[in-house]
Design an enzyme around this catalytic site. Structure first.
Site, PDB file in Angstrom:
ATOM      1  N   SER A   7      51.576  54.039  42.246  1.00  0.00           N
ATOM      2  CA  SER A   7      52.012  53.098  41.210  1.00  0.00           C
ATOM      3  C   SER A   7      51.130  53.310  39.982  1.00  0.00           C
ATOM      4  CB  SER A   7      51.963  51.650  41.705  1.00  0.00           C
ATOM      5  OG  SER A   7      50.716  51.351  42.266  1.00  0.00           O
ATOM      6  N   GLU A   9      49.833  51.634  36.139  1.00  0.00           N
ATOM      7  CA  GLU A   9      49.715  50.398  35.340  1.00  0.00           C
ATOM      8  C   GLU A   9      49.658  50.737  33.853  1.00  0.00           C
ATOM      9  OE1 GLU A   9      47.084  47.387  36.923  1.00  0.00           O
ATOM     10  OE2 GLU A   9      46.325  47.004  34.903  1.00  0.00           O
ATOM     11  N   ASP A 100      41.630  36.091  32.599  1.00  0.00           N
ATOM     12  CA  ASP A 100      40.387  35.691  31.916  1.00  0.00           C
ATOM     13  C   ASP A 100      40.762  35.098  30.586  1.00  0.00           C
ATOM     14  OD1 ASP A 100      38.425  36.722  33.789  1.00  0.00           O
ATOM     15  OD2 ASP A 100      39.175  38.700  33.216  1.00  0.00           O
ATOM     16  N   PHE A 207      34.430  49.080  29.792  1.00  0.00           N
ATOM     17  CA  PHE A 207      35.357  48.428  30.732  1.00  0.00           C
ATOM     18  C   PHE A 207      34.608  48.007  32.001  1.00  0.00           C
ATOM     19  CE2 PHE A 207      39.550  50.755  29.410  1.00  0.00           C
ATOM     20  CZ  PHE A 207      39.538  50.043  28.232  1.00  0.00           C
ATOM     21  N   HIS A 257      46.932  53.220  42.995  1.00  0.00           N
ATOM     22  CA  HIS A 257      47.450  52.518  41.802  1.00  0.00           C
ATOM     23  C   HIS A 257      46.584  52.981  40.622  1.00  0.00           C
ATOM     24  CE1 HIS A 257      49.195  49.118  39.494  1.00  0.00           C
ATOM     25  NE2 HIS A 257      48.000  48.981  38.976  1.00  0.00           N
TER      26      HIS A 257
HETATM   27  P1  FAD Z   1      41.034  34.788  41.504  1.00  0.00           P
HETATM   28  O1  FAD Z   1      41.497  35.457  42.757  1.00  0.00           O
HETATM   29  O2  FAD Z   1      41.503  33.400  41.241  1.00  0.00           O
HETATM   30  O3  FAD Z   1      39.423  34.792  41.556  1.00  0.00           O
HETATM   31  C1  FAD Z   1      38.663  34.524  40.385  1.00  0.00           C
HETATM   32  C2  FAD Z   1      37.258  34.095  40.766  1.00  0.00           C
HETATM   33  O4  FAD Z   1      37.295  32.762  41.285  1.00  0.00           O
HETATM   34  C3  FAD Z   1      36.582  34.935  41.844  1.00  0.00           C
HETATM   35  O5  FAD Z   1      35.224  35.029  41.534  1.00  0.00           O
HETATM   36  C4  FAD Z   1      36.801  34.119  43.115  1.00  0.00           C
HETATM   37  O6  FAD Z   1      35.827  34.395  44.107  1.00  0.00           O
HETATM   38  C5  FAD Z   1      36.686  32.714  42.566  1.00  0.00           C
HETATM   39  N1  FAD Z   1      37.437  31.705  43.331  1.00  0.00           N
HETATM   40  C6  FAD Z   1      38.712  31.751  43.713  1.00  0.00           C
HETATM   41  N2  FAD Z   1      39.072  30.611  44.346  1.00  0.00           N
HETATM   42  C7  FAD Z   1      37.989  29.832  44.360  1.00  0.00           C
HETATM   43  C8  FAD Z   1      37.701  28.522  44.845  1.00  0.00           C
HETATM   44  N3  FAD Z   1      38.642  27.788  45.450  1.00  0.00           N
HETATM   45  N4  FAD Z   1      36.463  28.020  44.662  1.00  0.00           N
HETATM   46  C9  FAD Z   1      35.496  28.741  44.033  1.00  0.00           C
HETATM   47  N5  FAD Z   1      35.706  29.994  43.542  1.00  0.00           N
HETATM   48  C10 FAD Z   1      36.934  30.514  43.705  1.00  0.00           C
HETATM   49  N6  FAD Z   1      43.677  40.240  33.731  1.00  0.00           N
HETATM   50  C11 FAD Z   1      44.545  39.850  32.781  1.00  0.00           C
HETATM   51  O7  FAD Z   1      44.224  38.996  31.944  1.00  0.00           O
HETATM   52  N7  FAD Z   1      45.799  40.403  32.694  1.00  0.00           N
HETATM   53  C12 FAD Z   1      46.219  41.330  33.585  1.00  0.00           C
HETATM   54  O8  FAD Z   1      47.362  41.797  33.495  1.00  0.00           O
HETATM   55  C13 FAD Z   1      45.330  41.746  34.623  1.00  0.00           C
HETATM   56  N8  FAD Z   1      45.709  42.638  35.556  1.00  0.00           N
HETATM   57  C14 FAD Z   1      44.856  42.939  36.589  1.00  0.00           C
HETATM   58  C15 FAD Z   1      45.306  43.790  37.601  1.00  0.00           C
HETATM   59  C16 FAD Z   1      44.469  44.112  38.678  1.00  0.00           C
HETATM   60  C17 FAD Z   1      44.991  45.015  39.779  1.00  0.00           C
HETATM   61  C18 FAD Z   1      43.148  43.583  38.737  1.00  0.00           C
HETATM   62  C19 FAD Z   1      42.224  43.955  39.883  1.00  0.00           C
HETATM   63  C20 FAD Z   1      42.706  42.745  37.726  1.00  0.00           C
HETATM   64  C21 FAD Z   1      43.540  42.398  36.657  1.00  0.00           C
HETATM   65  N9  FAD Z   1      43.147  41.525  35.651  1.00  0.00           N
HETATM   66  C22 FAD Z   1      44.033  41.162  34.661  1.00  0.00           C
HETATM   67  C23 FAD Z   1      41.803  40.971  35.649  1.00  0.00           C
HETATM   68  C24 FAD Z   1      41.731  39.617  36.370  1.00  0.00           C
HETATM   69  O9  FAD Z   1      42.549  38.682  35.716  1.00  0.00           O
HETATM   70  C25 FAD Z   1      40.279  39.168  36.353  1.00  0.00           C
HETATM   71  O10 FAD Z   1      39.510  39.957  37.213  1.00  0.00           O
HETATM   72  C26 FAD Z   1      40.057  37.684  36.605  1.00  0.00           C
HETATM   73  O11 FAD Z   1      38.707  37.389  36.261  1.00  0.00           O
HETATM   74  C27 FAD Z   1      40.272  37.272  38.058  1.00  0.00           C
HETATM   75  O12 FAD Z   1      41.578  37.259  38.410  1.00  0.00           O
HETATM   76  P2  FAD Z   1      41.994  37.100  39.958  1.00  0.00           P
HETATM   77  O13 FAD Z   1      43.444  37.004  40.012  1.00  0.00           O
HETATM   78  O14 FAD Z   1      41.319  38.109  40.776  1.00  0.00           O
HETATM   79  O15 FAD Z   1      41.326  35.650  40.223  1.00  0.00           O
END
Ligand code: FAD
Length: 279
Positions: A7, A9, A100, A207, A257
């Protein structure tokens, strides 16, 4: 050897030239028969229409395209509207993230974590969407501890994720350890390594600093020593990343990916060098 699912991105281009370039990139990478391509999403509204437009463009090229969706800074109502628009366009594959907030934007929104977004999508749309989530073999930079980050990953899977894509890394052991730990906790979905081709030293370091990925010292020092010699950086980067992908696929990664940064050349060369079995 099992087929390796590829895949790619992309990010939504901002200019007519960028749109043209992405069209050409899509056409070149289509030849590698990817399972899907995905398109990033800017938290806080910066590229949201661009995400949908780019996905629609990719679908016109005959590619399965998955928009990313992040929940930070958004209300349930606005997420509902975006999901509705994705569904109206026949989109069935999505990458669900927390995202973020751009600096200076304060409001967290109604859903705080990606696990809550996955639960929201399942509650609103049942099984319509195939949901990917993010995974962090070197742990998310804001995680309280490796254990709490793994617990969060498990929560995303329990909320209904079908598959995961990792943050990029250059240390294969971190990936294999992460997968083993997740399997011990009952996670059985595919965990696909995210691959960052190396083409530019300063950009890679920037990055990596932002997303918390480690660039091993031996890689950083070699890249730095090439100075402005783009050809040397390219050749070394291809060797390193092809070697990483070779190990990952030989030792059980279900797919790769690629973070393409909208260019085809590096990802394509790596895939061709790997001579992967057809998916
Ligand atoms: P989460 O899984 O919600 O985790 C975020 C943080 O919160 C982690 O430190 C986790 O340990 C903590 N956490 C989660 N739940 C709890 C809880 N209940 N209590 C306490 N702590 C908790 N960013 C963008 O803006 N746009 C994009 O299109 C984008 N694409 C991405 C694609 C991939 C494949 C990856 C790996 C990252 C991408 N990102 C993107 C970056 C991502 O949004 C950031 O890394 C963001 O900081 C975390 O997103 P997440 O979905 O992993 O968050």
């Amino acid at each position: 050897m099992k087929p390796i699912e590829l895949s790619f991105e992309f990010f939504p281009p901002k200019t007519p030239e960028g749109i043209e370039k992405l069209r050409a990139t899509g056409a070149q990478l289509k030849a590698l028969n990817p399972k899907f391509v995905s398109v990033t999403f800017g938290a806080g509204g910066s590229t949201q229409q661009g995400t949908l437009d780019t996905v629609v463009e990719m679908m016109k090229q005959g590619l399965e395209a998955a928009p990313h969706l992040s929940c930070i800074g958004s209300s349930k109502e606005s997420l509902r509207a975006i999901l509705g628009a994705y569904r109206e366009h026949g989109i069935r594959h999505i990458v669900a993230l927390r995202g973020d907030l751009p600096s200076g934007m304060g409001e967290v929104g109604e859903l705080r974590y990606a696990s809550e977004l996955v639960g929201f999508i399942r509650a609103e749309h049942g099984d319509w969407f195939n949901i990917e989530v993010a995974a962090y073999p070197e742990y998310h930079p804001q995680a309280r501890s490796p254990k709490s980050d793994m617990d969060n990953f498990v929560r995303k899977v329990q909320a209904g994720a079908n598959s995961a894509i990792t943050q990029y890394f250059f240390n294969a052991d971190a990936y294999f350890r992460f997968v083993d730990d997740a399997r011990k906790l009952g996670v059985d979905i595919p965990i696909v390594p995210g691959i960052m081709p190396i083409t530019n030293f300063s950009q890679l370091m920037r990055f990596s600093e932002m997303c918390g990925a480690e660039v091993p010292k031996w890689i950083a020092r070699r890249l730095e020593s090439f100075g402005d010699d783009k050809e040397a950086i390219r050749a070394f980067g291809l060797d390193v990343v092809t070697g990483l992908c070779e190990r990952l696929t030989k030792e059980g990664a279900p797919g790769l990916h690629f973070y393409t940064l909208n260019g085809a050349a590096a990802s394509k060369t790596i895939c061709e060098r790997l001579a992967l079995p057809e998916a």
